[in-house]
Design a protein around this motif. Structure first.
Motif, short mmCIF file in Angstrom:
data_model
loop_
_atom_site.label_atom_id
_atom_site.label_comp_id
_atom_site.label_asym_id
_atom_site.label_seq_id
_atom_site.Cartn_x
_atom_site.Cartn_y
_atom_site.Cartn_z
N VAL A 1 0.85 -0.74 -0.26
CA VAL A 1 0.05 -0.12 0.34
C VAL A 1 0.49 1.35 0.01
CG1 VAL A 1 -1.31 1.62 1.71
CG2 VAL A 1 -2.29 -1.17 0.58
N ARG A 2 1.92 1.19 0.88
CA ARG A 2 2.93 2.40 0.87
C ARG A 2 3.33 2.43 -0.30
NH1 ARG A 2 3.49 0.23 5.65
NH2 ARG A 2 4.77 -0.52 5.43
N ILE A 3 4.33 1.27 -1.39
CA ILE A 3 4.32 1.40 -2.30
C ILE A 3 3.71 2.19 -3.33
CG2 ILE A 3 5.10 0.32 -4.48
CD1 ILE A 3 6.91 -1.80 -2.36
N ARG A 4 1.84 1.66 -3.38
CA ARG A 4 1.50 2.17 -4.37
C ARG A 4 1.32 3.73 -4.25
NH1 ARG A 4 -0.92 -2.84 -2.58
NH2 ARG A 4 -1.06 -4.18 -5.04
N GLU A 5 1.47 4.01 -2.97
CA GLU A 5 0.89 5.45 -2.26
C GLU A 5 2.00 6.70 -2.98
OE1 GLU A 5 0.03 5.50 1.33
OE2 GLU A 5 -1.85 4.97 1.47
N GLU A 6 3.09 5.98 -2.95
CA GLU A 6 4.51 6.15 -3.34
C GLU A 6 4.27 7.14 -4.86
OE1 GLU A 6 9.71 6.16 -2.86
OE2 GLU A 6 7.83 4.76 -1.22
N PHE A 7 4.45 6.08 -5.60
CA PHE A 7 4.02 5.58 -6.47
C PHE A 7 3.31 6.47 -7.55
CE2 PHE A 7 7.48 2.73 -6.40
CZ PHE A 7 8.06 2.91 -7.51
N GLU A 8 2.92 7.21 -6.51
CA GLU A 8 0.80 7.51 -7.23
C GLU A 8 1.96 9.40 -6.64
OE1 GLU A 8 -2.05 9.16 -9.08
OE2 GLU A 8 -1.27 7.35 -8.76
N LYS A 9 2.73 9.27 -5.64
CA LYS A 9 2.66 10.42 -5.35
C LYS A 9 3.34 11.33 -6.31
CE LYS A 9 1.85 11.42 -0.25
NZ LYS A 9 2.74 10.83 0.87
N LYS A 10 4.66 10.22 -7.28
CA LYS A 10 6.07 10.59 -8.28
C LYS A 10 5.18 11.01 -9.37
CE LYS A 10 9.28 7.96 -5.66
NZ LYS A 10 10.28 6.90 -6.22
N ARG A 11 3.52 9.94 -9.61
CA ARG A 11 3.14 10.59 -11.06
C ARG A 11 2.59 11.71 -10.92
NH1 ARG A 11 -1.94 10.56 -13.52
NH2 ARG A 11 -2.37 10.11 -11.36
N GLU A 12 1.96 12.06 -9.74
CA GLU A 12 1.43 13.54 -9.96
C GLU A 12 2.46 14.69 -10.22
OE1 GLU A 12 -0.78 13.22 -6.60
OE2 GLU A 12 -2.68 12.19 -6.92
N ALA A 13 3.44 14.46 -9.28
CA ALA A 13 4.76 14.82 -9.15
C ALA A 13 5.01 15.65 -10.50
CB ALA A 13 5.83 15.00 -8.48
N GLY A 14 5.40 14.19 -11.39
CA GLY A 14 5.66 13.61 -12.25
C GLY A 14 5.36 14.82 -13.08
N ALA A 15 4.22 14.52 -13.35
CA ALA A 15 3.04 15.13 -14.34
C ALA A 15 3.35 16.57 -14.42
CB ALA A 15 1.39 14.73 -13.96
N GLN A 16 3.13 17.47 -12.94
CA GLN A 16 3.34 19.02 -12.74
C GLN A 16 4.37 19.27 -12.91
OE1 GLN A 16 2.63 19.01 -8.72
NE2 GLN A 16 0.36 18.76 -9.56
N ILE A 17 5.32 18.93 -13.39
CA ILE A 17 6.55 18.82 -13.59
C ILE A 17 6.69 18.96 -15.13
CG2 ILE A 17 9.77 18.02 -14.00
CD1 ILE A 17 8.96 17.47 -11.49
N ILE A 18 6.15 17.69 -15.40
CA ILE A 18 6.27 17.77 -17.83
C ILE A 18 5.44 19.11 -18.73
CG2 ILE A 18 5.71 16.51 -19.91
CD1 ILE A 18 6.04 13.76 -17.85
N ARG A 19 4.15 19.02 -18.24
CA ARG A 19 3.27 20.01 -18.13
C ARG A 19 4.22 21.66 -17.96
NH1 ARG A 19 -0.47 16.99 -14.45
NH2 ARG A 19 -2.31 16.04 -16.56
#
Length: 300
Positions: free
Chosen positions: A234-252
């Motif tokens: 569960v913690r791994i999924r949450e961590e990667f979800e945060k990375k996905r959101e942060a990465g998407a913001q950076i790319i945009r």
């Protein structure tokens, strides 16, 4: 991008020189005397270095303390203080450093009109050099993922690529959170200790408690690790979800910056045409006659 702004600065510089009326001296003889006085009283060999140092200090003040820019300007104007110069350097002094060389605005205009072809060629070289330095593609690196964009037009493709990259990493991380060989080995050994201790309790009494305790500890650790599997996932999924959101913001954000960069760069680069237009609009014939040419004077 700061370098490309040279086009606008150059265009405004030449435009300011050729705009407006020329100041006329009240007396032609006085003007000629002033010019001769400047030529005769130019700096001697001892004074010249001091004048050059003084000029550097003044330029540092003009540039707000930026010593490097001041030294660059000083190198350009340095020849204007030398005692002997070539004709081309004389034109450069009058065109670019009239205050130092003692040239009037009329002389400055005439010098620029004579040198306009050289100026145009030099400006063309600078323009080509600046355009070559502009990167064709902008490379991105976000949390191990790499991508590139030219004008920010492939934002969706980069978002999908980064998302897949993070999904693959997450699956590998989740696969690592499972019972490994060492867990089964420890559990098996712990079970043997436990069985051995239980069978020995009847014959050896309290002395058999040690293997029982060791067996319980080893089996308890294995059970704890097993129960922690799901919380860790569960913690791994949450961590990667945060990375996905942060990465998407950076790319945009980067795509938006690239769009602004290209737009601003194109605007600054377009001002190169203004420089050429100003130079194309002047000729030596226009400025060969200064404000004194319309009057007749008799020197006695």
């Amino acid at each position: 991008m700061d370098e490309t702004s040279v086009h606008g600065v150059t265009a405004e510089y030449f435009t300011s020189i050729f705009n407006g009326t020329l100041p006329a001296e009240p007396n032609l003889v006085m003007a000629v005397d002033d010019l001769l006085d400047r030529l005769v009283t130019r700096f001697d060999d001892e004074e010249l270095p001091l004048r050059q140092d003084e000029q550097v200090l003044e330029l540092i003040i003009d540039e707000g303390g930026d010593k490097n820019r001041a030294l660059q300007r000083a190198d350009t104007a340095k020849e204007a203080l030398t005692e002997q110069v070539s004709f081309t350097q004389l034109l450069t002094n009058a065109a670019m450093n009239p205050e130092v060389s003692g040239a009037s605005r009329a002389t400055q205009r005439y010098a620029i009109s004579l040198s306009k072809d050289w100026i145009s060629h030099a400006h063309g070289d600078i323009t080509a050099m600046l355009r070559v330095k502009v990167p064709l593609d902008v490379e991105l690196m976000v949390d191990g993922w790499n991508g590139k964009t030219r004008n920010g037009e492939n934002e969706k493709e980069m978002l999908a690529s980064m998302d897949q990259f993070l999904v693959d990493r997450m699956e590998k991380a989740l696969a690592a959170v499972t019972m490994q060989v060492q867990h089964f080995a420890v559990g098996g050994v712990g079970a043997l200790f436990l069985l051995y201790g239980v069978f020995q309790l009847g014959s050896q009494g309290s002395s058999a408690l040690l293997p029982v305790l060791i067996g319980l500890a080893m089996c308890g650790w294995v059970a704890y690790e097993y129960m922690q599997e799901e919380p860790r996932k569960v913690r791994i999924r949450e961590e990667f979800e945060k990375k996905r959101e942060a990465g998407a913001q950076i790319i945009r954000a980067i795509c938006a910056e690239v769009v602004d960069y290209r737009r601003t760069l194109a605007l600054l680069d377009s001002r190169a045409a203004e420089v050429e237009a100003v130079l194309a609009g002047v000729s030596p014939d226009q400025h060969a006659m200064g404000p004194y040419d319309t009057a007749r004077g008799v020197l006695k």
